[in-house]
Design a protein around this motif. Structure first.
Motif, PDB file in Angstrom:
ATOM      1  N   PRO A 180       0.794  -1.231   0.000  1.00 57.70           N
ATOM      2  CA  PRO A 180       0.000   0.000   0.000  1.00 57.70           C
ATOM      3  C   PRO A 180       0.826   1.280   0.000  1.00 57.70           C
ATOM      4  O   PRO A 180       0.350   2.316  -0.472  1.00 57.70           O
ATOM      5  CB  PRO A 180      -0.825  -0.111   1.289  1.00 57.70           C
ATOM      6  CG  PRO A 180      -0.029  -1.008   2.178  1.00 57.70           C
ATOM      7  CD  PRO A 180       0.660  -1.980   1.270  1.00 57.70           C
ATOM      8  N   GLU A 217       7.274  -0.744   3.480  1.00 54.56           N
ATOM      9  CA  GLU A 217       6.736  -1.655   4.489  1.00 54.56           C
ATOM     10  C   GLU A 217       7.832  -2.522   5.117  1.00 54.56           C
ATOM     11  O   GLU A 217       7.728  -2.892   6.297  1.00 54.56           O
ATOM     12  CB  GLU A 217       5.658  -2.567   3.882  1.00 54.56           C
ATOM     13  CG  GLU A 217       4.362  -1.878   3.525  1.00 54.56           C
ATOM     14  CD  GLU A 217       4.401  -1.206   2.153  1.00 54.56           C
ATOM     15  OE1 GLU A 217       3.339  -0.711   1.728  1.00 54.56           O
ATOM     16  OE2 GLU A 217       5.486  -1.173   1.513  1.00 54.56           O
ATOM     17  N   TRP A 253      -1.529  -4.758   7.842  1.00 45.74           N
ATOM     18  CA  TRP A 253      -1.397  -5.056   6.405  1.00 45.74           C
ATOM     19  C   TRP A 253      -1.350  -6.575   6.210  1.00 45.74           C
ATOM     20  O   TRP A 253      -0.600  -7.267   6.904  1.00 45.74           O
ATOM     21  CB  TRP A 253      -0.125  -4.390   5.885  1.00 45.74           C
ATOM     22  CG  TRP A 253       0.319  -4.804   4.526  1.00 45.74           C
ATOM     23  CD1 TRP A 253      -0.402  -4.793   3.378  1.00 45.74           C
ATOM     24  CD2 TRP A 253       1.630  -5.262   4.168  1.00 45.74           C
ATOM     25  NE1 TRP A 253       0.362  -5.229   2.309  1.00 45.74           N
ATOM     26  CE2 TRP A 253       1.613  -5.527   2.778  1.00 45.74           C
ATOM     27  CE3 TRP A 253       2.801  -5.478   4.881  1.00 45.74           C
ATOM     28  CZ2 TRP A 253       2.731  -5.989   2.087  1.00 45.74           C
ATOM     29  CZ3 TRP A 253       3.923  -5.935   4.209  1.00 45.74           C
ATOM     30  CH2 TRP A 253       3.884  -6.185   2.817  1.00 45.74           C
TER      31      TRP A 253
END
Length: 304
Positions: A180, A217, A253
């Motif tokens: 994301p 991430e 996530w």
């Protein structure tokens, strides 16, 4: 100086030979140098000058070390709070089959940096514009693992086969992830031990060896997500402060658990390189491999 292939071993005597040769070449006195760490790299603090000598275990890591030098120069030019090269020495030179760099020694003081400090540092790092002429490699989440497995001559065959299959499975999972956050430059090994609080209170970022272009991430997972969910090394309060400081909760996530298992595999293969150094390290390696076979959290691993 030599460019002969590196022997597989990397113990204290190997590192010290490279230290003596590199310091002699750079015009520094290596006598009385204090060993600071022997792991992926060996670190020595010189007694004769405010210098830390960093010795990479293999000449095959030359491109990574050159990248690390380039990143250090970029961050210094950007006035980013990071460790600095010792400018009076040649960098990324090869001695006894090892790659050597020289860094300014920093005195530490005050409380150890927190996970929130790390989150602030990585948020700031991710926001620094990257120079267009600095080319970073694409991030490989399992870099060096297969080479480590190939060099592991004193590890049980069944453990090596298990880890090799795990690498294949994790690559397939990783390549199917949806990230994301926007991709960009990442530290690659952004954990709390790669921060130092100077005696004046300023927090400094260390170790640019794993710098790459990849998913942000990864830095958040390795920084505080995995220490929280995987190991319970972080309290809920500390974790919440880190999430607030960065602005994204990576454990929510769906790809988090794939990254967690990848990081656990790299941590295990890193330790595997040193199993012959002591019975304690071999016992910890065996414990880690056994726990990887049974995905029960939190992990109970001894840090080295």
């Amino acid at each position: 100086m030599t460019t002969t292939p590196t022997p597989q071993g990397f113990g204290e005597q190997d590192a010290h030979r490279a230290l003596v040769a590199a310091c002699e070449h750079a015009g520094l006195d290596s006598r009385g140098a204090v060993p600071m760490r022997l792991g992926e790299n060996a670190l020595y603090r010189l007694a004769s000058a405010p210098v830390v000598v960093r010795i990479a275990r293999s000449v095959n890591l030359l491109s990574d070390v050159r990248k690390e030098v380039a990143v250090a120069r970029w961050l210094e030019a950007a006035a980013f709070p990071s460790v600095r090269l010792f400018s009076d020495c040649p960098q990324a030179t090869i001695h006894d089959g090892r790659v050597v760099t020289f860094w300014r020694h920093l005195d530490s003081g005050g409380p150890a940096p927190s996970f929130a400090d790390l989150a602030v540092m990585l948020r700031r790092l991710h926001d620094v514009p990257k120079p267009v002429d600095l080319v970073l490699p694409l991030f490989d989440p399992l870099a060096r693992v297969e080479d480590r497995l190939d060099c592991a001559s004193t590890v049980a065959d069944e453990d090596l086969e298990f880890l090799r299959q795990r690498v294949k499975d994790l690559y397939a999972e990783y390549n199917s992830l949806d990230f994301p956050l926007p991709a960009g430059h990442i530290h690659g090994d952004g954990h709390k031990n790669n921060l130092l609080r100077r005696s004046d209170g300023q927090v400094i970022l260390l170790d640019f060896e794993a710098f790459a272009w990849g998913p942000r991430e990864w830095d958040l997972c390795t920084g505080w997500g995995i220490p929280f969910r995987g190991f319970r090394w972080v309290s809920r309060e500390e974790y919440a402060r880190a999430v607030d400081a960065y602005g994204f909760d990576v454990t929510e996530w769906p790809g988090f658990h794939t990254i967690r298992r990848i990081r656990e595999t790299t941590m295990t293969s890193w330790l595997m390189q040193n199993v012959d150094h002591s019975p304690e390290i071999r016992a910890e390696f065996d414990r880690r491999v056994a726990s990887l076979r049974h995905d029960v959290l939190p992990r109970v691993w001894r840090p080295f």
